[in-house]
Design an enzyme around this catalytic site. Structure first.
Site, PDB file in Angstrom:
ATOM      1  N   TYR A 124       0.792  -1.231   0.000  1.00 36.37           N
ATOM      2  CA  TYR A 124       0.000   0.000   0.000  1.00 36.37           C
ATOM      3  C   TYR A 124       0.821   1.276   0.000  1.00 36.37           C
ATOM      4  O   TYR A 124       0.253   2.371  -0.007  1.00 36.37           O
ATOM      5  CB  TYR A 124      -0.946  -0.004   1.213  1.00 36.37           C
ATOM      6  CG  TYR A 124      -1.802  -1.243   1.272  1.00 36.37           C
ATOM      7  CD1 TYR A 124      -2.796  -1.466   0.328  1.00 36.37           C
ATOM      8  CD2 TYR A 124      -1.603  -2.204   2.255  1.00 36.37           C
ATOM      9  CE1 TYR A 124      -3.574  -2.613   0.372  1.00 36.37           C
ATOM     10  CE2 TYR A 124      -2.376  -3.351   2.299  1.00 36.37           C
ATOM     11  CZ  TYR A 124      -3.356  -3.556   1.351  1.00 36.37           C
ATOM     12  OH  TYR A 124      -4.121  -4.690   1.386  1.00 36.37           O
ATOM     13  N   HIS A 160      -8.978  -0.439  -5.925  1.00 39.87           N
ATOM     14  CA  HIS A 160      -8.058  -1.068  -4.976  1.00 39.87           C
ATOM     15  C   HIS A 160      -6.665  -0.524  -5.234  1.00 39.87           C
ATOM     16  O   HIS A 160      -6.261  -0.371  -6.393  1.00 39.87           O
ATOM     17  CB  HIS A 160      -8.049  -2.592  -5.133  1.00 39.87           C
ATOM     18  CG  HIS A 160      -9.397  -3.196  -4.953  1.00 39.87           C
ATOM     19  ND1 HIS A 160      -9.931  -3.415  -3.700  1.00 39.87           N
ATOM     20  CD2 HIS A 160     -10.332  -3.573  -5.850  1.00 39.87           C
ATOM     21  CE1 HIS A 160     -11.147  -3.921  -3.849  1.00 39.87           C
ATOM     22  NE2 HIS A 160     -11.413  -4.022  -5.130  1.00 39.87           N
ATOM     23  N   MET A 161      -5.930  -0.243  -4.173  1.00 41.34           N
ATOM     24  CA  MET A 161      -4.558   0.234  -4.332  1.00 41.34           C
ATOM     25  C   MET A 161      -3.660  -0.851  -4.890  1.00 41.34           C
ATOM     26  O   MET A 161      -2.821  -0.597  -5.751  1.00 41.34           O
ATOM     27  CB  MET A 161      -4.008   0.734  -2.998  1.00 41.34           C
ATOM     28  CG  MET A 161      -4.629   2.066  -2.590  1.00 41.34           C
ATOM     29  SD  MET A 161      -3.983   2.718  -1.045  1.00 41.34           S
ATOM     30  CE  MET A 161      -2.343   3.206  -1.510  1.00 41.34           C
ATOM     31  N   ARG A 188      -8.499 -13.056  -2.666  1.00 39.68           N
ATOM     32  CA  ARG A 188      -8.681 -11.659  -3.070  1.00 39.68           C
ATOM     33  C   ARG A 188      -9.065 -11.507  -4.546  1.00 39.68           C
ATOM     34  O   ARG A 188      -9.376 -10.408  -4.994  1.00 39.68           O
ATOM     35  CB  ARG A 188      -7.415 -10.857  -2.803  1.00 39.68           C
ATOM     36  CG  ARG A 188      -7.068 -10.742  -1.340  1.00 39.68           C
ATOM     37  CD  ARG A 188      -5.876  -9.806  -1.133  1.00 39.68           C
ATOM     38  NE  ARG A 188      -5.300  -9.930   0.178  1.00 39.68           N
ATOM     39  CZ  ARG A 188      -5.735  -9.292   1.260  1.00 39.68           C
ATOM     40  NH1 ARG A 188      -6.768  -8.474   1.178  1.00 39.68           N
ATOM     41  NH2 ARG A 188      -5.144  -9.463   2.423  1.00 39.68           N
TER      42      ARG A 188
END
Length: 145
Positions: free
Chosen positions: A23, A101-102, A112
């Protein structure tokens, strides 16, 4: 002026502190600052909301419906992969939903790879760090038009 709601999900208040390899080091406040700058430049209003409580997120989505927001951008974090309650709340909306989403969720752990929001979202942007947010804002504006 068009009004867009940015929804930040679970654990996003820890951006800048958690898992910098995924992130980066940017904080949620810095992300919101960048979004506000771009929104001003593009002539729209953006409001950001973050919570770690799923019910609060659903209630904020309901409120967005009642407020007649023009679009919703959402980075729901881990809720993306299993929160059917949040998915049902989002399905109430009659405006474009942009999922962001980052990190590239498709290059991470298997769980995921699936989004329960995908079929109700206008589209999904992932893997570009803070740029995912800015691209998401541009996409939301394009979807409104």
């Amino acid at each position: 002026m068009k009004k867009i709601l940015m929804l930040h999900g679970i654990n996003h208040d820890m951006f800048g502190k958690r898992d910098p390899e995924q992130y980066g080091t940017i904080t949620l406040e810095e992300i919101d600052g960048r979004l506000n700058e771009l929104a001003k430049e593009l002539g729209v209003e953006i409001e950001s909301f973050q919570t770690n409580h799923e019910g609060e997120m659903c209630e904020r989505v309901h409120q967005a419906f009642l407020e007649n927001k023009d679009a919703v951008i959402i980075n729901a974090g881990a809720w993306t992969h299993y929160s059917y309650g949040l998915r049902d709340a989002l399905a109430i909306l009659t405006v474009p939903i942009v999922e962001i989403h980052m990190s590239n969720i498709h290059a991470r752990e298997e769980f995921r790879h699936h989004s329960v929001f995908a079929e109700i979202a206008q589209g999904q942007i992932s893997g570009f760090g803070v740029e995912s947010y800015l691209l998401g804002l541009r996409a939301a504006i394009a979807a409104i038009k």
